[in-house]
Design an enzyme around this catalytic site. Structure first.
Site, PDB file in Angstrom:
ATOM      1  N   SER A 122       0.837  -1.202   0.000  1.00  0.00           N
ATOM      2  CA  SER A 122       0.000   0.000   0.000  1.00  0.00           C
ATOM      3  C   SER A 122       0.878   1.260   0.000  1.00  0.00           C
ATOM      4  CB  SER A 122      -0.975  -0.047   1.184  1.00  0.00           C
ATOM      5  OG  SER A 122      -2.054   0.838   1.010  1.00  0.00           O
ATOM      6  N   HIS A 151      -7.368  -6.063  -0.114  1.00  0.00           N
ATOM      7  CA  HIS A 151      -6.206  -5.179   0.013  1.00  0.00           C
ATOM      8  C   HIS A 151      -5.210  -5.694   1.046  1.00  0.00           C
ATOM      9  CE1 HIS A 151      -3.937  -1.530  -0.417  1.00  0.00           C
ATOM     10  NE2 HIS A 151      -4.126  -1.164   0.832  1.00  0.00           N
TER      11      HIS A 151
END
Length: 255
Positions: free
Chosen positions: A86, A236
Site C-alpha cells: 500500500s 487489500h
C-alpha cells in the site's frame, strides 16, 4: 534521523527491505518477514510518523524514500530487494525511481503508481475522535470507532497502534495530526522522473480495487519490466488474508 527497524535472518544473505502501509507499523508485515528470514537478511522498517520511528511534518514520497536510503547507508547495504504494501509500496516505487542502482528486485503489494481519491475519511474521523476523548482502554476506543467503522478487522488493525505514551496515557503511535494534514500528499502519486528497469512484481488481491485495468499503462510506463500476480480470495490486506500464497509469490520472484 534513522527510522526504527527490525533485522532478522542472516546478515550475510541478500537483503530485503519490508515497508508497511498507512496507519501501520513493521509488526503488520511480520508474517512476510518471518517467511523470508530463513533465506534473506530481512530489514522490516517503521516509516516516519509510524510505529516507533520519529515524527516529522513532512510525509512526501521522496522524503520517505530518502529515509530508506539513509537506513541502507547506515547498514552499508549497496543493493537490496524491496517489498512494500500500500503506502509502503509507493515508498518502495519512489525509492526505485530515485535510487535504481540500489534495487535488485521490487515487489509491490496491492497499490499502483497513481493518485487515489480519499478512502479513509471515516477512519481519520474515528481516529481523531479517539484522540480527542483521551480513552482509558482499547475497548473504549473500539466502541467509539465502531460508530465510524463497521468492519471489526479494520478497527483491530488500527487499535494495534494504540499504546501508552511516556505520560502513561493511551495514544496513537502514528502521528495522526500530520497524517491528517498531509493526507492529500499520501494519496497522491509518487514523483515520476523516469522508467525504472528493475525486475518488478505487482501482487494484487483479486477482491481489491487498488490495482485496476486502467492502471496498466502507468505501471508499464514507469516499470516496463513488471509482471503481475493475482491472489485469489484476498482483498487489500492480502498478506494477512492469504499469507502462504503471498509469501510464496514473493520468495519465488526474488529467488
Amino acid at each position: 534521523m534513522l527510522v526504527n527497524y527490525q533485522q532478522t535472518g542472516d546478515a550475510t544473505n541478500p537483503a530485503v527491505i519490508i515497508i508497511h502501509g498507512l496507519f501501520g507499523s513493521l509488526e503488520n508485515l511480520n508474517v512476510v518477514a518471518r517467511a523470508l528470514a530463513s533465506n534473506f537478511n530481512v530489514i522490516n522498517v517503521d516509516l516516519r510518523n509510524h510505529g516507533r520511528s520519529f515524527h516529522d511534518v513532512d510525509m512526501s514520497y521522496p522524503v520517505m524514500a530518502n529515509d530508506i536510503k539513509i537506513l541502507l547507508d547506515e547498514l552499508k547495504l549497496d543493493k537490496v530487494h524491496l517489498v512494500g504494501h500500500s503506502m509502503g509500496g509507493k515508498v518502495a516505487m519512489q525509492f526505485a525511481q530515485l535510487f535504481a542502482e540500489q534495487v535488485d528486485k521490487l515487489v509491490v503489494l496491492d497499490i499502483a503508481p497513481v493518485a487515489y481519491h480519499s478512502r479513509h475519511d471515516a477512519i481519520i474521523a474515528a481516529l481523531n475522535e479517539v484522540q480527542q476523548r483521551q480513552v482509558s482502554s482499547r475497548s473504549e476506543a473500539d466502541g467509539i470507532m465502531s460508530t465510524y467503522i463497521d468492519t471489526p478487522g479494520v478497527r483491530q488493525f488500527l487499535l494495534k497502534s494504540l499504546a501508552k505514551n511516556e505520560a502513561g496515557q493511551l495514544a496513537w503511535r502514528f502521528n495522526l495530526d500530520v497524517i491528517t494534514e498531509k493526507y492529500d500528499t499520501i494519496t497522491d502519486n509518487i514523483n515520476e522522473s523516469h522508467s525504472c528497469l528493475c525486475d518488478t512484481l505487482f501482487i494484487k488481491g483479486n477482491n481489491s480495487d487498488y490495482i485496476l485495468p486502467e492502471h496498466k499503462d502507468s505501471i508499464a510506463r514507469l516499470f516496463p519490466n513488471a509482471r503481475a500476480k493475482i491472489i485469489q480470495g484476498a482483498g487489500h490486506w492480502l498478506h494477512a488474508e492469504k499469507p502462504d500464497a503471498v509469501n510464496r509469490s514473493i520468495i519465488d520472484f526474488i529467488q
